[in-house]
Design an enzyme around this catalytic site. Structure first.
Site, mmCIF file in Angstrom:
data_model
loop_
_atom_site.group_PDB
_atom_site.id
_atom_site.type_symbol
_atom_site.label_atom_id
_atom_site.label_comp_id
_atom_site.label_asym_id
_atom_site.label_seq_id
_atom_site.Cartn_x
_atom_site.Cartn_y
_atom_site.Cartn_z
ATOM 1 N N GLU A 222 0.857 -1.193 0.000
ATOM 2 C CA GLU A 222 0.000 0.000 0.000
ATOM 3 C C GLU A 222 0.884 1.231 0.000
ATOM 4 O O GLU A 222 1.808 1.334 0.813
ATOM 5 C CB GLU A 222 -0.877 0.095 1.253
ATOM 6 C CG GLU A 222 -2.023 -0.852 1.388
ATOM 7 C CD GLU A 222 -2.771 -0.608 2.706
ATOM 8 O OE1 GLU A 222 -2.971 0.578 3.073
ATOM 9 O OE2 GLU A 222 -3.111 -1.589 3.368
ATOM 10 N N GLU B 143 -13.355 5.499 -0.312
ATOM 11 C CA GLU B 143 -14.139 4.600 0.535
ATOM 12 C C GLU B 143 -14.793 5.429 1.637
ATOM 13 O O GLU B 143 -14.160 5.756 2.642
ATOM 14 C CB GLU B 143 -13.249 3.515 1.142
ATOM 15 C CG GLU B 143 -12.615 2.584 0.123
ATOM 16 C CD GLU B 143 -11.739 1.546 0.785
ATOM 17 O OE1 GLU B 143 -12.257 0.536 1.273
ATOM 18 O OE2 GLU B 143 -10.504 1.767 0.828
ATOM 19 N N LYS C 102 -14.829 4.308 5.593
ATOM 20 C CA LYS C 102 -13.637 4.083 6.410
ATOM 21 C C LYS C 102 -13.651 4.974 7.647
ATOM 22 O O LYS C 102 -14.032 6.155 7.571
ATOM 23 C CB LYS C 102 -12.362 4.347 5.595
ATOM 24 C CG LYS C 102 -12.118 3.314 4.513
ATOM 25 C CD LYS C 102 -10.675 3.315 4.061
ATOM 26 C CE LYS C 102 -9.797 2.736 5.146
ATOM 27 N NZ LYS C 102 -8.387 2.593 4.716
ATOM 28 N N GLU D 46 -8.632 9.672 5.201
ATOM 29 C CA GLU D 46 -8.694 8.226 4.991
ATOM 30 C C GLU D 46 -9.740 7.846 3.943
ATOM 31 O O GLU D 46 -9.628 6.797 3.299
ATOM 32 C CB GLU D 46 -9.034 7.516 6.305
ATOM 33 C CG GLU D 46 -7.981 7.623 7.392
ATOM 34 C CD GLU D 46 -6.945 6.529 7.295
ATOM 35 O OE1 GLU D 46 -6.956 5.776 6.300
ATOM 36 O OE2 GLU D 46 -6.119 6.419 8.212
#
Length: 361
Positions: free
Chosen positions: A282, A333, A336, A342
């Protein structure tokens, strides 16, 4: 994703009497990277497909989007029974995450239990020739210490299951770590693992060396900058420093990514496993949620990562050894938890358009 910055511990440069050994370990690492080529082409960028969102396109659309952009590798964080067949059908090579909550079972079940899990959870939904890695647990040593004693036994059992199927040479077993697994990372040659994790890491490193699998790490220069903007320059985090920022003996560093990878190299060498390759499972840059999280900065960071992967760039300590990289994330997303940024790592919008200008071809 771990919220942390690489640790700073002024332990000296660690270079004395080490140059010849490092030449040897660079050579060995190059051989191992070549030998494990079937487990993934380091010359092609991969992309993570997180699924913690409410407005995600269907798996077939995500798979088509990847192929349209020339991306043939993806990381899934769990063996999603809808995503696996869609990605496999599109010819995408997959890193399949083994969720942390499965580790206790896989540790206790033995090779036969691990084989049943592997067949029902993964191979029933994607053919073996599309699976490249099993990433067993994610950042277990960072925030899931309950699972730590089960991690290496689960890896051994899954590997034994692959051996039973004749797939151990094709599918590699490893575990993705937060870069906070390092207790020291500055200067890079002082890299050392967190002593509290060595009881798990040492047998894991032996396993990785014996099976030809890479040491996997999630690393985010963006988060390092956010957590310590006084000592981490934005340009250094963004590949934009231009001139050396850190000098470490004869080696110089213009970006934090190289410095972090080489701190891991030094830590591996310190434990006697300098030949183990490193895969970055990642990394990425968000587009919102912080003053430094902009589409322009995300484009700069990720485009540079794509370019360096395409040319097979190594690092100052391993100049001839490409680093396999998976960018985070395919889409934003919105489910999250944590800081606002994030939820904004997506490279593509849910309609398939790019969040910023970037070319993967």
């Amino acid at each position: 994703m771990a919220i942390h910055s690489p640790s700073k511990s002024y332990l000296g440069n660690g270079n004395s009497n080490g140059l010849c050994w490092r030449h040897v370990t660079v050579f060995v690492a190059a051989l191992l990277a070549a030998a494990s080529g079937a487990a993934g082409d380091p010359g092609k960028i991969g992309i993570c497909h997180g699924r913690v969102g409410s407005n995600l396109p269907p798996p077939a659309a995500a798979a088509a989007l990847l192929r349209q952009n020339g991306i043939t590798k993806a990381r899934l964080f769990l063996p999603d029974q809808a995503v696996l067949p869609a990605f496999a059908a599109a010819g995408i090579d997959i890193m399949v995450g083994v969720p942390n909550e499965n580790l206790t079972f896989l540790s206790a079940a033995g090779p036969k239990g691990a084989l049943r899990w592997l067949q029902s959870s993964v191979l029933a939904h994607a053919p073996a020739d599309r699976v490249r890695y099993l990433a067993v647990g994610n950042e277990v040593l960072y925030n899931n210490q309950f699972y730590a004693p089960h991690l290496v036994p689960a890896m051994h059992n899954l590997h034994a299951a692959l051996v039973a199927l004749g797939l151990d040479g094709k599918i590699k077993v490893s575990s993705a770590h937060a870069s906070s697994v390092l207790a020291a990372s500055y200067p890079p040659s002082a890299g050392a693992f967190d002593a509290t994790s060595l009881a798990v890491l040492r047998p894991m490193l032996r396993f990785l060396a014996d099976t030809g699998a890479p040491f996997m790490v999630n690393t985010y220069p963006f988060i390092s900058y956010v957590n310590d903007p006084v000592n981490v320059q934005l340009g250094y985090a963004l590949f934009g420093a231009g001139e050396p920022v850190v000098s470490d003996g004869a080696l110089v560093y213009t970006n934090l990514f190289d410095a972090t990878v080489d701190a891991l190299v030094a830590a591996l060498e310190r434990e006697g496993f300098g030949g183990v390759p490193i895969a970055v499972t990642e990394t990425g840059w968000p587009t919102a949620g912080h003053q430094a999280a902009t589409p322009q900065n995300a484009a700069a960071y990720n485009a540079k990562m794509v370019e360096r992967v395409a040319r097979g760039a190594g690092t100052p300590l391993r100049p001839g050894v490409p680093v396999e990289v998976f960018l985070f994330d395919l889409y934003d997303e919105d489910g999250k938890p944590g800081a606002e940024f994030e939820r904004h790592f997506g490279i593509f919008r849910s309609d398939g358009s790019k969040a910023y200008d970037i070319n993967f071809m």
